[in-house]
Design an enzyme around this catalytic site. Sequence first.
Site: not given
Length: 173
Positions: A30-32, A9
């Site tokens: 993760g995405v964070d 992302i």
Amino acid sequence: MIQLIQGDITTLEVDAIVNAANTSLLGGGGVDGAIHKAGGKAILEDCMKIRNQRGGCGVGEAVITTGGNLKCRYVIHTVGPVWNGGTHNEEDKLRNCYKNLLILADANGVTSIAIPNISTGIYNYPKDLACRIAVDEVTKYLLGKKSKINKVLFVCFDEVNYENYMIELRRLF
Ligand code: ADP
């Protein structure tokens, strides 16, 4: 328009990307972790300001910061529920994430937004259930309100989420 993609992302050129954050807003895995790493310290600085103003971000709530070095103008941080067997209002909390992040996006003039699979990583929400909630809330929001959002990208990182979204979106459209 709703689009499904598989990938990272942090590389996307949209008005806003969504972060699956935690209540501290201080970053994590993760995405964070990927968003803070790619976006640089300006995002964390905005997060610290929000922490000082309102103590962080509650589960199901959403807050907005700069996109820093990313190709997006904003990062919208939301905190998904930790899956705890399904008997702790996890569904309502996850629905609130999607509702609140979309409202906040609209309030900031966002017309294109990329959303990851909130809660389906470290927070362990069953991916099939989370997928149905995500698609349901986004479609309801886009149909029901006078929204200026005209592009929603569901961004799946792993194969299982991608397959689930493919099936769910084909079922509906
Ligand atoms: P949560 O704590 O809400 O579960 P995670 O970051 O652990 O958040 O996972 C949420 C989802 O984000 C997972 O499905 C994970 O595969 C996915 N993910 C991890 N890194 C990225 C990335 N760079 N871009 C998009 N999605 C990602």
